[in-house]
Design a protein around this motif. Structure first.
Motif, short mmCIF file in Angstrom:
data_model
loop_
_atom_site.label_atom_id
_atom_site.label_comp_id
_atom_site.label_asym_id
_atom_site.label_seq_id
_atom_site.Cartn_x
_atom_site.Cartn_y
_atom_site.Cartn_z
N PHE A 4 54.43 68.28 23.86
CA PHE A 4 54.38 66.86 24.16
C PHE A 4 55.33 66.08 23.27
O PHE A 4 56.07 65.21 23.75
N GLU A 5 55.31 66.35 21.97
CA GLU A 5 56.19 65.61 21.04
C GLU A 5 57.66 65.82 21.40
O GLU A 5 58.45 64.88 21.37
N VAL A 9 59.91 62.54 23.02
CA VAL A 9 61.08 61.95 22.36
C VAL A 9 62.08 61.48 23.42
O VAL A 9 62.57 60.35 23.36
N LEU A 10 62.35 62.31 24.40
CA LEU A 10 63.28 61.94 25.47
C LEU A 10 62.72 60.78 26.29
O LEU A 10 63.41 59.79 26.56
N TYR A 11 61.45 60.90 26.69
CA TYR A 11 60.79 59.87 27.50
C TYR A 11 60.77 58.53 26.76
O TYR A 11 61.13 57.50 27.33
N ALA A 12 60.37 58.56 25.50
CA ALA A 12 60.28 57.33 24.71
C ALA A 12 61.66 56.71 24.49
O ALA A 12 61.80 55.48 24.52
N LEU A 13 62.65 57.54 24.30
CA LEU A 13 64.01 57.02 24.10
C LEU A 13 64.47 56.23 25.33
O LEU A 13 64.92 55.09 25.22
N PHE A 65 53.48 53.12 32.17
CA PHE A 65 54.06 54.45 32.25
C PHE A 65 54.17 55.09 30.86
O PHE A 65 54.12 56.31 30.72
N TRP A 66 54.32 54.27 29.85
CA TRP A 66 54.34 54.80 28.49
C TRP A 66 52.95 55.36 28.16
O TRP A 66 52.83 56.45 27.63
N SER A 67 51.91 54.61 28.49
CA SER A 67 50.55 55.10 28.22
C SER A 67 50.18 56.27 29.13
O SER A 67 49.37 57.11 28.77
N VAL A 71 48.15 60.24 28.64
CA VAL A 71 47.10 60.85 29.47
C VAL A 71 47.41 62.32 29.75
O VAL A 71 46.50 63.15 29.76
N VAL A 72 48.68 62.63 29.96
CA VAL A 72 49.05 64.00 30.31
C VAL A 72 49.59 64.80 29.12
O VAL A 72 50.10 65.90 29.30
N ARG A 73 49.41 64.30 27.93
CA ARG A 73 50.02 64.92 26.75
C ARG A 73 49.65 66.38 26.56
O ARG A 73 50.47 67.18 26.13
N ASP A 74 48.42 66.76 26.85
CA ASP A 74 47.99 68.15 26.63
C ASP A 74 48.36 69.06 27.79
O ASP A 74 48.13 70.27 27.73
N LEU A 75 48.92 68.50 28.84
CA LEU A 75 49.21 69.27 30.05
C LEU A 75 50.68 69.57 30.22
O LEU A 75 51.08 70.25 31.16
N LEU A 76 51.52 69.06 29.33
CA LEU A 76 52.96 69.23 29.45
C LEU A 76 53.44 70.48 28.73
O LEU A 76 52.96 70.81 27.65
#
Length: 193
Positions: A4-5, A9-13, A65-67, A71-76
């Motif tokens: 997730f991290e 990084v790409l998504y947040a950027l 969409f940021w939040s 929600v899917v952090r453990d599924l990526l």
């Protein structure tokens, strides 16, 4: 570093750049309005309500969409398909945010003109992202059951319906009411969630 991290990084950027594009467009527009007032050209440029209301709505939508990523952090998992999907999704959002304010506000007497030129594209992108989000979430068994409730489906249909109405109805007062309603929807969700 977790998957997730690494992906976030790409998504947040890209989502961060979307927010920067939106805010710099607002700043550029306000600078132009202030300069036209200072030069004695008061009244030669009108910001109006539609573009700022669209900016508020897009900003709130961006936060959702940021939040959503949380929600899917453990599924990526890190793989080329996930990275391409995240980059494409966030990049589409950047384009929508970038279109809210014109690059050169001095080319307009009234920003409502810009709004009517770009709003269908912006709403179209945001609707497409809702469908992409739902398509992705429906592939995840742990989320599918909670997603397919009458409340969740109904609220999403109402949300998409309001954006579709804003694409079709070209009345300034209706547009303003829809943008306020879309923004209030997010504020209510954020406050009560």
């Amino acid at each position: 570093m977790t998957d997730f991290e690494f992906i976030f990084v790409l998504y947040a950027l890209i989502l961060g750049l979307s927010l920067v594009a939106l805010l710099s467009g607002l700043g550029r527009t306000l600078e132009y309005e202030f300069a036209s007032d200072a030069d004695g050209r008061e009244g030669s440029f009108r910001v109006g309500w539609l573009t700022p209301l669209m900016a508020i709505f897009v900003m709130l939508d961006l936060m959702s969409f940021w939040s959503f990523a949380w929600v899917v952090r453990d599924l990526l998992t890190v793989n080329p398909a996930t990275l391409l999907g995240v980059m494409t999704f966030a990049s589409a959002y950047y384009v929508a945010a970038r279109l809210v304010f014109p690059e050169a506000p001095e080319n307009f007497r009234d920003l409502d003109t810009h709004y009517y030129r770009t709003s269908r594209t912006i709403f179209g992108i945001l609707i497409a992202l809702v469908f992409v989000q739902w398509a992705y979430l429906l592939t995840i068994e742990q989320i599918r059951g909670g997603l397919l409730t009458p409340t969740s489906v109904g609220l999403t249909l109402l949300f998409v319906g309001m954006m579709l109405a804003a694409m079709v109805i070209r009345n300034r007062h209706v547009q303003s009411a829809l943008l306020v309603a879309l923004s209030v929807r997010y504020l209510v969700l954020y406050i009560f969630n």
